[in-house]
Design an enzyme around this catalytic site. Sequence first.
Site, PDB file in Angstrom:
ATOM      1  N   LYS A  22       6.515  32.059 153.247  1.00 37.05           N
ATOM      2  CA  LYS A  22       5.087  31.584 153.045  1.00 37.05           C
ATOM      3  C   LYS A  22       4.133  32.566 153.381  1.00 37.05           C
ATOM      4  CE  LYS A  22       3.319  29.036 156.293  1.00 37.05           C
ATOM      5  NZ  LYS A  22       1.987  29.521 156.954  1.00 37.05           N
ATOM      6  N   ASN A  23       4.449  33.081 154.662  1.00 38.93           N
ATOM      7  CA  ASN A  23       3.506  34.014 155.072  1.00 38.93           C
ATOM      8  C   ASN A  23       3.507  35.407 154.407  1.00 38.93           C
ATOM      9  OD1 ASN A  23       2.693  32.244 156.728  1.00 38.93           O
ATOM     10  ND2 ASN A  23       3.729  32.947 158.352  1.00 38.93           N
ATOM     11  N   ARG A  91      -6.639  28.204 156.448  1.00 39.03           N
ATOM     12  CA  ARG A  91      -7.365  29.214 157.061  1.00 39.03           C
ATOM     13  C   ARG A  91      -7.126  30.550 156.458  1.00 39.03           C
ATOM     14  NH1 ARG A  91      -5.644  32.525 160.354  1.00 39.03           N
ATOM     15  NH2 ARG A  91      -7.571  32.821 160.869  1.00 39.03           N
ATOM     16  N   CYS A 115      -7.984  25.461 164.599  1.00 40.32           N
ATOM     17  CA  CYS A 115      -6.977  24.575 164.318  1.00 40.32           C
ATOM     18  C   CYS A 115      -6.243  24.349 165.504  1.00 40.32           C
ATOM     19  CB  CYS A 115      -6.067  25.329 163.381  1.00 40.32           C
ATOM     20  SG  CYS A 115      -5.056  26.628 163.951  1.00 40.32           S
ATOM     21  N   ARG A 120      -9.257  30.450 165.604  1.00 42.90           N
ATOM     22  CA  ARG A 120      -8.652  31.408 164.819  1.00 42.90           C
ATOM     23  C   ARG A 120      -9.908  32.560 164.268  1.00 42.90           C
ATOM     24  NH1 ARG A 120      -3.974  29.165 162.895  1.00 42.90           N
ATOM     25  NH2 ARG A 120      -3.382  31.345 162.386  1.00 42.90           N
ATOM     26  N   PRO A 121     -10.153  33.525 165.310  1.00 46.45           N
ATOM     27  CA  PRO A 121     -11.376  34.250 164.796  1.00 46.45           C
ATOM     28  C   PRO A 121     -10.835  35.499 163.777  1.00 46.45           C
ATOM     29  CG  PRO A 121     -10.196  34.997 166.833  1.00 46.45           C
ATOM     30  CD  PRO A 121      -9.461  33.572 166.543  1.00 46.45           C
ATOM     31  N   ASP A 123     -12.895  38.325 163.587  1.00 41.41           N
ATOM     32  CA  ASP A 123     -13.409  39.571 164.099  1.00 41.41           C
ATOM     33  C   ASP A 123     -12.811  40.712 163.673  1.00 41.41           C
ATOM     34  OD1 ASP A 123     -11.921  38.312 166.279  1.00 41.41           O
ATOM     35  OD2 ASP A 123     -12.416  40.226 167.284  1.00 41.41           O
ATOM     36  N   LEU A 124     -11.436  40.968 163.683  1.00 42.92           N
ATOM     37  CA  LEU A 124     -10.790  42.001 163.581  1.00 42.92           C
ATOM     38  C   LEU A 124     -10.784  42.366 161.928  1.00 42.92           C
ATOM     39  CD1 LEU A 124      -7.871  41.590 166.228  1.00 42.92           C
ATOM     40  CD2 LEU A 124     -10.037  42.990 166.504  1.00 42.92           C
ATOM     41  N   ASP A 306       6.050  31.723 166.118  1.00 46.44           N
ATOM     42  CA  ASP A 306       6.077  30.593 165.121  1.00 46.44           C
ATOM     43  C   ASP A 306       7.551  30.203 165.358  1.00 46.44           C
ATOM     44  OD1 ASP A 306       4.377  32.357 162.231  1.00 46.44           O
ATOM     45  OD2 ASP A 306       3.491  31.339 163.986  1.00 46.44           O
ATOM     46  N   ARG A 398       3.241  21.936 154.683  1.00 50.10           N
ATOM     47  CA  ARG A 398       2.556  23.051 154.590  1.00 50.10           C
ATOM     48  C   ARG A 398       3.442  24.310 154.622  1.00 50.10           C
ATOM     49  NH1 ARG A 398      -1.123  24.485 158.860  1.00 50.10           N
ATOM     50  NH2 ARG A 398      -1.164  26.224 157.661  1.00 50.10           N
TER      51      ARG A 398
HETATM   52  C1  EPZ Z   1      -0.309  34.745 160.815  1.00 48.60           C
HETATM   53  O1  EPZ Z   1      -1.536  34.336 161.233  1.00 48.60           O
HETATM   54  C2  EPZ Z   1       0.566  33.842 160.541  1.00 48.60           C
HETATM   55  N1  EPZ Z   1      -0.044  33.003 159.397  1.00 48.60           N
HETATM   56  C3  EPZ Z   1       0.787  32.816 161.745  1.00 48.60           C
HETATM   57  O2  EPZ Z   1       1.811  31.755 161.246  1.00 48.60           O
HETATM   58  C4  EPZ Z   1       1.442  33.626 162.778  1.00 48.60           C
HETATM   59  O3  EPZ Z   1       1.399  32.442 163.877  1.00 48.60           O
HETATM   60  C5  EPZ Z   1       0.429  34.790 163.467  1.00 48.60           C
HETATM   61  O4  EPZ Z   1       0.359  35.653 162.119  1.00 48.60           O
HETATM   62  C6  EPZ Z   1       1.180  35.409 164.355  1.00 48.60           C
HETATM   63  O5  EPZ Z   1       2.435  35.997 163.963  1.00 48.60           O
HETATM   64  C7  EPZ Z   1       0.112  33.603 158.170  1.00 48.60           C
HETATM   65  O6  EPZ Z   1       0.503  34.824 157.839  1.00 48.60           O
HETATM   66  C8  EPZ Z   1      -0.561  32.996 156.972  1.00 48.60           C
HETATM   67  P1  EPZ Z   1      -3.049  36.900 163.870  1.00 48.60           P
HETATM   68  P2  EPZ Z   1      -2.742  35.367 161.495  1.00 48.60           P
HETATM   69  O7  EPZ Z   1      -4.261  37.259 162.954  1.00 48.60           O
HETATM   70  O8  EPZ Z   1      -2.704  36.415 160.649  1.00 48.60           O
HETATM   71  C9  EPZ Z   1      -6.066  36.928 167.496  1.00 48.60           C
HETATM   72  C10 EPZ Z   1       2.660  29.965 160.685  1.00 48.60           C
HETATM   73  O9  EPZ Z   1       2.961  28.813 161.366  1.00 48.60           O
HETATM   74  N2  EPZ Z   1      -7.019  37.420 166.420  1.00 48.60           N
HETATM   75  O10 EPZ Z   1      -1.805  37.752 163.625  1.00 48.60           O
HETATM   76  O11 EPZ Z   1      -4.044  34.451 161.501  1.00 48.60           O
HETATM   77  C11 EPZ Z   1      -5.739  35.395 167.097  1.00 48.60           C
HETATM   78  O12 EPZ Z   1      -6.559  34.534 167.547  1.00 48.60           O
HETATM   79  C12 EPZ Z   1       1.393  30.401 160.987  1.00 48.60           C
HETATM   80  O13 EPZ Z   1       3.156  30.057 159.731  1.00 48.60           O
HETATM   81  C13 EPZ Z   1      -8.490  37.821 166.743  1.00 48.60           C
HETATM   82  O14 EPZ Z   1      -8.590  37.619 168.107  1.00 48.60           O
HETATM   83  O15 EPZ Z   1      -2.621  35.451 163.039  1.00 48.60           O
HETATM   84  C14 EPZ Z   1      -4.244  35.610 167.708  1.00 48.60           C
HETATM   85  O16 EPZ Z   1      -4.470  35.262 169.067  1.00 48.60           O
HETATM   86  C15 EPZ Z   1       0.557  29.872 162.353  1.00 48.60           C
HETATM   87  N3  EPZ Z   1      -9.228  38.451 165.847  1.00 48.60           N
HETATM   88  C16 EPZ Z   1      -3.848  36.744 167.585  1.00 48.60           C
HETATM   89  O17 EPZ Z   1      -5.102  37.753 167.406  1.00 48.60           O
HETATM   90  C17 EPZ Z   1      -8.840  38.336 164.542  1.00 48.60           C
HETATM   91  O18 EPZ Z   1      -9.738  38.880 163.820  1.00 48.60           O
HETATM   92  C18 EPZ Z   1      -2.842  36.852 166.460  1.00 48.60           C
HETATM   93  O19 EPZ Z   1      -3.415  36.459 165.357  1.00 48.60           O
HETATM   94  C19 EPZ Z   1      -7.613  37.844 164.039  1.00 48.60           C
HETATM   95  C20 EPZ Z   1      -6.739  37.517 164.889  1.00 48.60           C
END
Ligand code: EPZ
Length: 421
Positions: A22-23, A91, A115, A120-121, A123-124, A306, A398
């Site tokens: 999925k991811n 998202r 969620c 789920r920011p 900003d990056l 995950d 999902r």
């Molecule tokens: C991906 O989400 C996955 N989803 C998530 O899987 C997975 O848990 C996550 O990566 C971490 O491995 C998809 O790929 C669709 P992140 P993503 O940006 O990219 C913080 C599932 O169960 N952050 O890597 O949205 C954030 O809050 C889902 O399949 C910022 O601060 O996650 C978190 O603490 C759930 N600013 C950390 O970074 C930003 O701009 C990692 O988030 C972005 C993220």
Amino acid sequence: MDKIIVHGGRPLSGFVKISGSKNSALPILAATLLTRDQCIIHSVPDLSDIHYMLQILSHLGAQVERASGTVTIQAENVATVAPYEIVRKMRASVCVLGPLLGRHKEARVSLPGGCVIGDRPIDLHLKGFRALNAACRVEAGDVRVFADELRGSTVDLEGRQGPTVLGTGNVLMAATLAEGITVIEGAAAEPEVVDLANFLTKMGAKIEGAGTRRITVEGVKELHGAEHCVIPDRIEAGTFLVAAALAGTVVTLRRVCADHLKAVTNTLSDAGYKMDITRDTITLHGNGSPRPVHIVTEPYPGFPTDMQAQMCALLSRAPGESTVTETVFPQRFMHVSELKRMGADIALEGATARINGVPHLSGAPVMASDLRASAALVLAGLVAEATTEVNRVYHIDRGYESIDEKLAGLGAEIQRVKQGN
Ligand code: EPZ
């Protein structure tokens, strides 16, 4: 809303085929917006999140056709606004920003809500777009990004909680069509980012370092169509390994990429489980209760967040004390209260779950809350006494393709009960 009913105590054995990731599929489907040519993507799992992504692409004007696991997409002329009524459902829709910015130098997408696993920011993501000379505005709940021209530069995408998977993918996609060289420091190294980079390279992008913390992109004028097969879903595979550990005699997973699961198989080995591992199969020998272990979730190649909920379900049966510490989404413990309703002995201390194994779990009606927590409750139901009823299984749909049918195929007594909305 459907529910899943599991009658515990049935031993699992046999073979299960793992679906496409999925991811990995979500950003790859978004990446087809980068070209006006036709793209063909194979091994796309049949999931509601994928359905929502295809809805967004169609809404943007792409021609989308799906024939079982293969999706054909042609984004000849696309709009640049992804509407709230579709985006709010998922998202990960945020990952259309990068390709639309790359192709059309502008994009407008409703801001992803939070969620249950936490805020789920993005900003990056926006930091990366600004580094490519784009302006980013938040207007009426939408985020709008735009630029006269995209210019490559060096940007560090590491946040307080570590790298961002979708943020790395978003900036990578935009950078493929930016002028000059882009260097993404602090990049996510997940296999799903590598799969996206491989697809973009087939489209004509020039990318080096995918899978490391430093990715270099040399922008090109345009990208062409490509055909690609999505990698196996390492989290679905890990989920079935935990099912086998909990209730298995001998269960074999087919079409896995064992390399992507090392943190999970190493942990299950520490917990006392024997596995026969080849490049694309894993056979786990379930042998009763696990040994206690201590887990800390980390960005890849560390133990995946995950898989955290699923391990809490397994360790609920490990005699002695285990701990599970969540460093990526510190609030991601919605499953704990439901597991405790099934008799688990878990104490939450900040971002650490302290688990004392119990000899038995008891079936109960429980509430699904997020994708992986829901899966954990189904897993617990496999070994709980009597019957477990998991409500709101739309969360499971999902991210898991026919999980009830796949578990039934291994011998579980499980059925989905359709309920009016
Ligand atoms: C991906 O989400 C996955 N989803 C998530 O899987 C997975 O848990 C996550 O990566 C971490 O491995 C998809 O790929 C669709 P992140 P993503 O940006 O990219 C913080 C599932 O169960 N952050 O890597 O949205 C954030 O809050 C889902 O399949 C910022 O601060 O996650 C978190 O603490 C759930 N600013 C950390 O970074 C930003 O701009 C990692 O988030 C972005 C993220």
